[in-house]
Design a protein around this motif. Structure first.
Motif, mmCIF file in Angstrom:
data_model
loop_
_atom_site.group_PDB
_atom_site.id
_atom_site.type_symbol
_atom_site.label_atom_id
_atom_site.label_comp_id
_atom_site.label_asym_id
_atom_site.label_seq_id
_atom_site.Cartn_x
_atom_site.Cartn_y
_atom_site.Cartn_z
ATOM 1 N N HIS A 10 0.859 -1.189 0.000
ATOM 2 C CA HIS A 10 0.000 0.000 0.000
ATOM 3 C C HIS A 10 0.894 1.237 0.000
ATOM 4 N N ASP A 60 6.158 4.033 5.011
ATOM 5 C CA ASP A 60 6.986 2.983 5.616
ATOM 6 C C ASP A 60 6.996 1.703 4.784
ATOM 7 N N HIS A 61 6.257 1.712 3.650
ATOM 8 C CA HIS A 61 6.198 0.539 2.770
ATOM 9 C C HIS A 61 6.718 0.855 1.363
ATOM 10 N N ASP A 68 -0.583 -4.125 6.465
ATOM 11 C CA ASP A 68 -1.190 -3.268 7.490
ATOM 12 C C ASP A 68 -2.717 -3.361 7.511
ATOM 13 N N HIS A 81 0.356 -5.010 10.619
ATOM 14 C CA HIS A 81 0.484 -3.594 10.954
ATOM 15 C C HIS A 81 1.489 -3.359 12.087
ATOM 16 N N HIS A 82 2.596 -4.079 12.030
ATOM 17 C CA HIS A 82 3.691 -3.899 12.992
ATOM 18 C C HIS A 82 3.275 -4.203 14.435
ATOM 19 N N LYS A 139 7.295 2.001 17.789
ATOM 20 C CA LYS A 139 6.138 1.784 16.909
ATOM 21 C C LYS A 139 5.781 0.303 16.905
HETATM 22 ZN ZN LIG Z 1 3.122 0.147 8.014
#
Ligand SMILES: [Zn+2]
Length: 353
Positions: free
Chosen positions: A93, A97-98, A221, A247-248, A275
């Motif tokens: 997506h 961060d991706h 995520d 989603h981490h 995070k």
């Molecule tokens: Zn993410």
């Protein structure tokens, strides 16, 4: 003379034998490779590198923009996995961060094919125009849009084990659904829907990898309500061996209905020092009767030991870290796999369910 002829013949014969034996050995060696998955530390972003028994590579997400994450991914790909190129790159997506690392990474290692859930028509407030633009330039506008049910075609040889990478969710649609109309169905008595997620997380590409009996789910995520649709009324994913925690590991994802449906033996959280790896996710993972191990790329420094996994299961303890990765190696039979944190010399073996 006679003698020489004879020994010449037998020399040729031995050479032929030697050639045959070494060819047979190298064929055996090639077919005896397993499947590797590297969880690369991008400080709370995502970068999961899969290397097939045939040496083909699939990278799922590229971490944050800048040289740090791209450098770490290229290091693992080139120095550790011995790759010369990334064959397939999936951007799940459009969050930074991706997708952020893609343009930086493409300068360090050739990337052959790109996949995503479709370029956005308009840039929403949770996306950054510069990241989308950098992706378009890097891919030269040649990317493949994935839909639920699609498979990423990987090389397999007839005599080699079954290997499949299948998309189960993409663009806000779950496999088997006709549209992305929200359709929450209660999952168990305690189920509660959350407010509808309007971010691009809901559009994440969720992938199931199958290698013989071994199963791995990377839901990127995906968030609470769409996770529910993966589990109810039908368990779309099925049970898995390894779960890359959605989603981490944040609590707006990791709906207990999905986590219970996946029922993983090993969970790996691609968290950062500040995070992800949140408390409710831990409660949910620990409540699974068959869970054997929970790994984290990073210790969650905002909380106590109680909400972190055990020390020997965390790749990076400090905020200023070395960027240690976690390696998962499935053996060639698919019957067992090891999870290791190489710089810490930690390796454990698990049986495929
Ligand atoms: Zn993410």
């Amino acid at each position: 003379m006679q003698q020489n002829k004879k020994s010449g013949k037998s020399l040729r014969l031995s050479l032929l034998m030697l050639l045959f034996v070494s060819a047979a050995t190298s064929i055996c060696a090639a077919s005896k490779r397993g499947l590797d998955i590297y969880f690369i530390d991008v400080e709370g972003g995502a970068a999961t590198l899969i290397v097939t028994p045939q040496g083909e590579s699939l990278l799922i997400d590229t971490g944050y923009p800048g040289d740090r994450d791209a450098g770490r991914i290229a290091h693992v790909a080139i120095e550790v996995a011995g790759l010369r190129q990334i064959d397939h790159c999936v951007i799940t997506h459009w969050h930074r961060d991706h997708v952020g690392g893609v343009a930086f990474l493409a300068k360090l290692i050739p990337i052959k094919k790109y996949y995503d859930h479709g370029l956005p028509q308009t840039i929403a407030s949770d996306m950054q125009v510069e990241n989308i633009e950098a992706y378009r330039v890097t891919t030269e506008d040649k990317s493949n849009t994935l839909k639920p049910g699609d498979e990423i075609a990987l090389k397999t040889l007839k005599y080699l084990p079954l290997l499949k990478v299948r998309v189960l969710a993409a663009g806000g649609v779950v496999l088997g659904e006709q549209s992305n109309v929200p359709q929450i169905r209660p999952c168990g008595e305690n189920f509660e829907a959350k407010a509808e997620d309007t971010s691009d997380n809901v559009n994440s590409i969720g992938i199931l990898l199958t290698f013989r009996r071994f199963k791995f789910f990377d839901g990127s995520d995906l968030t609470w309500n769409i996770e529910n649709r993966l589990a109810c009324p039908r368990n779309v994913v099925g049970t898995v061996d390894v779960y890359q925690v959605d989603h981490h590991g944040v609590d707006s994802s990791n709906n207990p209905a999905l986590v219970a449906a996946l029922n993983p033996r090993v969970a790996i959280i691609d968290s950062g020092p500040r995070k992800g790896a949140e408390a409710h996710t831990f409660v949910t993972l620990k409540s699974l009767k068959q869970i054997e191990a929970i790994y984290q790329l990073h210790r969650n420094l905002r909380t106590t030991d109680r909400d972190n996994t055990m020390a020997g299961y965390i790749a990076n303890e400090e905020e200023a870290c070395q960027g240690n990765f976690i390696k998962l190696a499935v053996d060639e039979t698919g019957n067992s796999y090891t999870v290791s944190i190489p710089p810490k010399r930690i390796t454990r073996t698990y049986r495929t369910r």
